[in-house]
Design an enzyme around this catalytic site. Structure first.
Site, PDB file in Angstrom:
ATOM      1  N   GLU A  25       0.825  -1.226   0.000  1.00 60.02           N
ATOM      2  CA  GLU A  25       0.000   0.000   0.000  1.00 60.02           C
ATOM      3  C   GLU A  25       0.854   1.268   0.000  1.00 60.02           C
ATOM      4  O   GLU A  25       2.070   1.212   0.212  1.00 60.02           O
ATOM      5  CB  GLU A  25      -0.955   0.000   1.195  1.00 60.02           C
ATOM      6  CG  GLU A  25      -0.247   0.056   2.535  1.00 60.02           C
ATOM      7  CD  GLU A  25      -1.068   0.746   3.624  1.00 60.02           C
ATOM      8  OE1 GLU A  25      -1.469   1.913   3.416  1.00 60.02           O
ATOM      9  OE2 GLU A  25      -1.267   0.134   4.683  1.00 60.02           O
ATOM     10  N   VAL A 107      -5.526   0.210   2.928  1.00 61.86           N
ATOM     11  CA  VAL A 107      -5.680  -1.248   2.797  1.00 61.86           C
ATOM     12  C   VAL A 107      -6.869  -1.557   1.886  1.00 61.86           C
ATOM     13  O   VAL A 107      -6.766  -2.379   0.970  1.00 61.86           O
ATOM     14  CB  VAL A 107      -5.851  -1.900   4.187  1.00 61.86           C
ATOM     15  CG1 VAL A 107      -6.284  -3.361   4.055  1.00 61.86           C
ATOM     16  CG2 VAL A 107      -4.543  -1.796   4.978  1.00 61.86           C
ATOM     17  N   ASP A 143     -11.696  -0.683   5.572  1.00 54.38           N
ATOM     18  CA  ASP A 143     -10.826  -1.859   5.404  1.00 54.38           C
ATOM     19  C   ASP A 143     -11.569  -3.154   5.764  1.00 54.38           C
ATOM     20  O   ASP A 143     -11.375  -4.190   5.126  1.00 54.38           O
ATOM     21  CB  ASP A 143      -9.585  -1.762   6.309  1.00 54.38           C
ATOM     22  CG  ASP A 143      -8.622  -0.660   5.908  1.00 54.38           C
ATOM     23  OD1 ASP A 143      -8.841  -0.021   4.857  1.00 54.38           O
ATOM     24  OD2 ASP A 143      -7.651  -0.441   6.664  1.00 54.38           O
ATOM     25  N   LYS A 160      -3.432  -1.500  15.627  1.00 55.03           N
ATOM     26  CA  LYS A 160      -2.994  -0.701  16.767  1.00 55.03           C
ATOM     27  C   LYS A 160      -4.151  -0.535  17.737  1.00 55.03           C
ATOM     28  O   LYS A 160      -5.308  -0.453  17.318  1.00 55.03           O
ATOM     29  CB  LYS A 160      -2.566   0.689  16.298  1.00 55.03           C
ATOM     30  CG  LYS A 160      -1.307   0.672  15.486  1.00 55.03           C
ATOM     31  CD  LYS A 160      -0.745   2.082  15.324  1.00 55.03           C
ATOM     32  CE  LYS A 160       0.545   2.050  14.546  1.00 55.03           C
ATOM     33  NZ  LYS A 160       0.422   2.570  13.194  1.00 55.03           N
TER      34      LYS A 160
HETATM   35  N1  PSU Z   1      -3.207   1.768  10.770  1.00 58.90           N
HETATM   36  C1  PSU Z   1      -1.883   1.736  10.943  1.00 58.90           C
HETATM   37  N2  PSU Z   1      -1.084   2.241   9.982  1.00 58.90           N
HETATM   38  C2  PSU Z   1      -1.590   2.776   8.826  1.00 58.90           C
HETATM   39  C3  PSU Z   1      -2.995   2.790   8.651  1.00 58.90           C
HETATM   40  C4  PSU Z   1      -3.765   2.284   9.639  1.00 58.90           C
HETATM   41  O1  PSU Z   1      -1.417   1.259  11.967  1.00 58.90           O
HETATM   42  O2  PSU Z   1      -0.816   3.242   7.974  1.00 58.90           O
HETATM   43  C5  PSU Z   1      -3.553   3.336   7.368  1.00 58.90           C
HETATM   44  C6  PSU Z   1      -3.758   2.182   6.371  1.00 58.90           C
HETATM   45  O3  PSU Z   1      -3.573   2.669   5.064  1.00 58.90           O
HETATM   46  C7  PSU Z   1      -5.207   1.830   6.600  1.00 58.90           C
HETATM   47  C8  PSU Z   1      -5.820   3.189   6.832  1.00 58.90           C
HETATM   48  O4  PSU Z   1      -5.807   1.149   5.528  1.00 58.90           O
HETATM   49  O5  PSU Z   1      -4.862   3.884   7.611  1.00 58.90           O
HETATM   50  C9  PSU Z   1      -7.149   3.119   7.530  1.00 58.90           C
HETATM   51  O6  PSU Z   1      -7.733   4.389   7.559  1.00 58.90           O
HETATM   52  P1  PSU Z   1      -9.260   4.534   8.036  1.00 58.90           P
HETATM   53  O7  PSU Z   1      -9.258   4.143   9.487  1.00 58.90           O
HETATM   54  O8  PSU Z   1      -9.588   5.978   7.849  1.00 58.90           O
HETATM   55  O9  PSU Z   1     -10.062   3.597   7.210  1.00 58.90           O
END
Ligand code: PSU
Ligand code: MN
Length: 304
Positions: A25, A107, A143, A160
């Site tokens: 990614e 993702v 995701d 996390k």
């Molecule tokens: N969590 C991490 N590192 C990251 C991301 C999430 O520990 O880099 C990034 C990834 O690209 C993930 C995105 O797909 O954030 C998710 O964002 P959202 O929660 O807005 O869907």
């Protein structure tokens, strides 16, 4: 669909020859790490994929094209632009394609492009999930929905604890997404090897992991598979240090009223600042670890 898809020749040749390919990614490049570590890491991840027998395909949107595989210059461009590149998840692809714009894939959107290109395996750091407090905010990452509907094997280091890990696992169960632990029965929490939450099942080799994904395909499931691979012991962080930083970051995001797609980048950036360089080093090591497992799993899958 093919109008917008642009597969790098090296990747297209590998796929046509039935050789292993691993998708990567780009939100992690432009939003997840600072320059120049982001570029160095992206190159090191691609090298690790090659050393373990597969061709890397870093995914991004450039000039409205869904790129499966980037050149070194393109990776450097994304790394240098950083936050100026919009973070692009599922909902963002149509507008970026229509406008001929750039985007860093999450993702979810990396899975979409990988599936379009015919790439089965994808390595990343952490996935998005159900946020703490989602019972009132409804903040659930796209995701998870993508894992439920797109047939790609995603290898990550868990999630996390900026997220509610228990609710994230419940959501994946509801959506019918198999969740593997690599060499463990417990969900790893990115910086730490344990979380107190159990995964769905354990696998102990790339072959075993590949065989579960292959079975899912034979069964005709439309969704993907999530493999959670714990950070190597030597690089894992003390749980109390990281959890204190995460609690502080979450409290700040609530106090400042951060909403929507800005939530995850805000939390990631704050955790990084509060913990200094330690968390960045851990982050780099776990991504490399996932890239190696993904390459070996892609190779095992090709041999089946
Ligand atoms: N969590 C991490 N590192 C990251 C991301 C999430 O520990 O880099 C990034 C990834 O690209 C993930 C995105 O797909 O954030 C998710 O964002 P959202 O929660 O807005 O869907
Ligand atoms: Mn969200």
């Amino acid at each position: 669909m093919k109008k917008f898809l642009d597969i790098k020749p090296e990747v297209a040749e590998a796929l046509a020859a039935g050789k292993p390919v691993v998708a990567l990614e780009s939100t992690i490049i432009s939003h997840g790490m600072p320059w120049p570590q982001n570029a160095e890491t992206a190159f090191a991840v691609e090298r690790t994929v090659r050393e373990n027998g597969a061709v890397p395909a870093t995914v991004a949107i450039l000039g409205g094209k869904l790129k499966a595989g980037l050149t070194e210059d393109e990776i450097e461009y994304l790394a240098k632009q950083g936050q100026a590149i919009p973070k692009a998840s599922r909902r963002d692809l149509p507008v970026l394609c229509a406008r001929g714009a750039d985007g860093a894939t999450t993702v979810a959107s990396t899975m979409i492009v990988a599936a379009m290109a015919g790439i089965d395996v994808f390595a990343t750091g952490g996935i998005g999930g159900v946020h703490r407090g989602a019972e009132t905010t409804m903040d659930i990452s796209a995701d998870l929905e993508e894992l439920a509907q797109t047939p790609v094997l995603v290898i990550c280091a868990g999630a996390k604890s900026i997220l509610d890990l228990g609710l994230t696992l419940e959501y994946l169960e509801t959506k019918g997404v198999p969740v593997a632990g690599y060499g463990t029965e417990e969900l790893p929490a990115f910086y730490t090897r344990t979380s107190g939450f159990g995964v769905d099942f354990r696998v102990d080799s790339p072959e075993e992991l590949a065989s579960v994904f292959a079975a899912e395909r034979v069964l005709g499931y439309k969704g993907g598979l999530l493999c959670t691979n714990p950070i190597p012991e030597a690089y894992s962080m003390p749980a109390d240090v990281i959890n204190a930083a995460i609690d502080q970051a979450v409290a700040e995001s609530v106090a400042r009223g951060i909403k929507g797609k800005a939530v995850t980048p805000f939390l990631l950036a704050r955790v990084k600042d509060i913990t200094g360089g330690d968390s960045l080093e851990a982050n780099i090591k776990l991504v490399l670890n996932n890239a190696a497992l993904a390459a070996r799993t892609a190779a095992a899958l090709c041999g089946m």
